[in-house]
Design a protein around this motif. Structure first.
Motif, short mmCIF file in Angstrom:
data_model
loop_
_atom_site.label_atom_id
_atom_site.label_comp_id
_atom_site.label_asym_id
_atom_site.label_seq_id
_atom_site.Cartn_x
_atom_site.Cartn_y
_atom_site.Cartn_z
N SER A 168 -6.56 -8.52 4.02
CA SER A 168 -7.29 -8.30 2.57
C SER A 168 -6.87 -9.17 1.65
O SER A 168 -7.69 -9.83 0.81
CB SER A 168 -6.82 -6.77 2.08
OG SER A 168 -7.60 -6.73 0.56
N LYS A 169 -5.45 -9.49 1.48
CA LYS A 169 -5.08 -10.55 0.73
C LYS A 169 -5.18 -11.99 1.09
O LYS A 169 -5.87 -12.75 0.22
CB LYS A 169 -3.51 -10.34 0.94
CG LYS A 169 -2.67 -11.48 -0.26
CD LYS A 169 -1.25 -11.17 0.08
CE LYS A 169 -0.68 -12.65 -0.81
NZ LYS A 169 0.92 -12.62 -0.20
N LEU A 182 -4.88 -8.08 -5.85
CA LEU A 182 -3.42 -7.53 -6.07
C LEU A 182 -3.18 -6.31 -5.10
O LEU A 182 -4.13 -5.87 -4.49
CB LEU A 182 -3.46 -6.71 -7.52
CG LEU A 182 -3.27 -8.03 -8.80
CD1 LEU A 182 -3.66 -7.16 -10.15
CD2 LEU A 182 -1.84 -8.64 -8.65
N PRO A 183 -1.99 -5.82 -4.70
CA PRO A 183 -1.77 -4.81 -3.78
C PRO A 183 -2.91 -3.64 -3.94
O PRO A 183 -2.88 -3.34 -5.47
CB PRO A 183 -0.43 -4.44 -3.81
CG PRO A 183 0.36 -5.83 -4.47
CD PRO A 183 -0.82 -6.36 -5.31
N PRO A 184 -3.18 -2.76 -3.15
CA PRO A 184 -3.98 -1.58 -3.53
C PRO A 184 -3.13 -0.73 -4.02
O PRO A 184 -3.70 0.09 -4.75
CB PRO A 184 -4.65 -1.21 -1.97
CG PRO A 184 -3.67 -1.98 -1.14
CD PRO A 184 -3.12 -3.13 -1.80
N ASP A 229 0.94 -1.38 0.00
CA ASP A 229 0.08 0.08 -0.07
C ASP A 229 0.84 1.33 -0.08
O ASP A 229 0.47 2.31 0.30
CB ASP A 229 -0.95 0.05 1.14
CG ASP A 229 -0.48 -0.62 2.34
OD1 ASP A 229 0.74 -0.80 2.50
OD2 ASP A 229 -1.46 -1.10 3.09
N GLU A 230 2.22 0.96 -0.36
CA GLU A 230 3.12 2.21 -0.37
C GLU A 230 2.98 3.26 0.72
O GLU A 230 2.59 4.55 0.75
CB GLU A 230 2.84 3.11 -1.82
CG GLU A 230 3.39 2.08 -2.75
CD GLU A 230 3.13 2.69 -4.10
OE1 GLU A 230 2.33 3.71 -4.41
OE2 GLU A 230 3.77 2.15 -5.17
N ALA A 236 7.11 -8.01 5.30
CA ALA A 236 6.64 -7.09 6.30
C ALA A 236 5.59 -6.13 5.80
O ALA A 236 6.00 -5.50 4.74
CB ALA A 236 7.42 -6.56 7.11
N VAL A 237 4.22 -6.16 5.85
CA VAL A 237 3.39 -5.47 5.37
C VAL A 237 2.29 -5.05 6.29
O VAL A 237 2.34 -5.55 7.29
CB VAL A 237 2.68 -6.13 4.22
CG1 VAL A 237 3.69 -6.53 2.90
CG2 VAL A 237 1.86 -7.27 4.50
#
Length: 139
Positions: free
Chosen positions: A78-79, A88-90, A21-22, A70-71
């Motif tokens: 969500s994943k 896919l990543p937001p 999610d940057e 690590a996220v």
């Protein structure tokens, strides 16, 4: 500021980057350690035939920077156990890296991809002509 290891191996301080999610994240407790290819996906992709030692090696693979990541807890939940055909990543800017890491992890562990997953990865690859998949086979 760098993280420090505190009592009970807890991390304090530091700034963390969740590329799904940057986002910069502090504190470390706001992160989850994600199995890049989720355990249920590993099972469905051929891991069901692994012995206990091989399953443990995957679940604790610290030799590759791709297997565990690590996220943010929010993005990890969500994943869940979804593959790239389902999630896919937001952060759209991370899709190329995500597809390459997913593919590298599958190749590292000699795991299969179902047709929907394969088509999703091929579609992402078309959008990512400058992305290279790099991996080493797992021991």
């Amino acid at each position: 500021m760098y993280p420090e290891i505190g009592p009970g191996c807890t991390l304090t301080g530091g700034t963390w980057w969740s590329y799904y999610d940057e986002r910069e994240v502090t504190p470390a407790g706001a992160l989850d350690i994600d199995h890049f290819v989720p355990l249920a996906e590993v099972h469905d992709s051929g891991g069901f035939a692994w012995d206990a030692a091989r399953r443990e090696a995957y679940a604790n693979d610290q030799a590759s920077p791709l297997t565990l990541i690590a996220v943010t807890a929010k993005s990890n939940r969500s994943k869940a156990d979804k593959d790239p055909a389902q999630w896919l990543p937001p952060a759209g800017g991370s899709h190329c890296e995500y597809a390459a890491q997913w593919t590298a992890t599958k190749l590292r562990w000699n795991l299969a991809a179902d047709e929907a997953e394969r088509q999703a990865l091929l579609g992402l690859a078309e959008d990512c002509p400058n992305t290279t998949v790099v991996y080493e086979s797992a021991p």
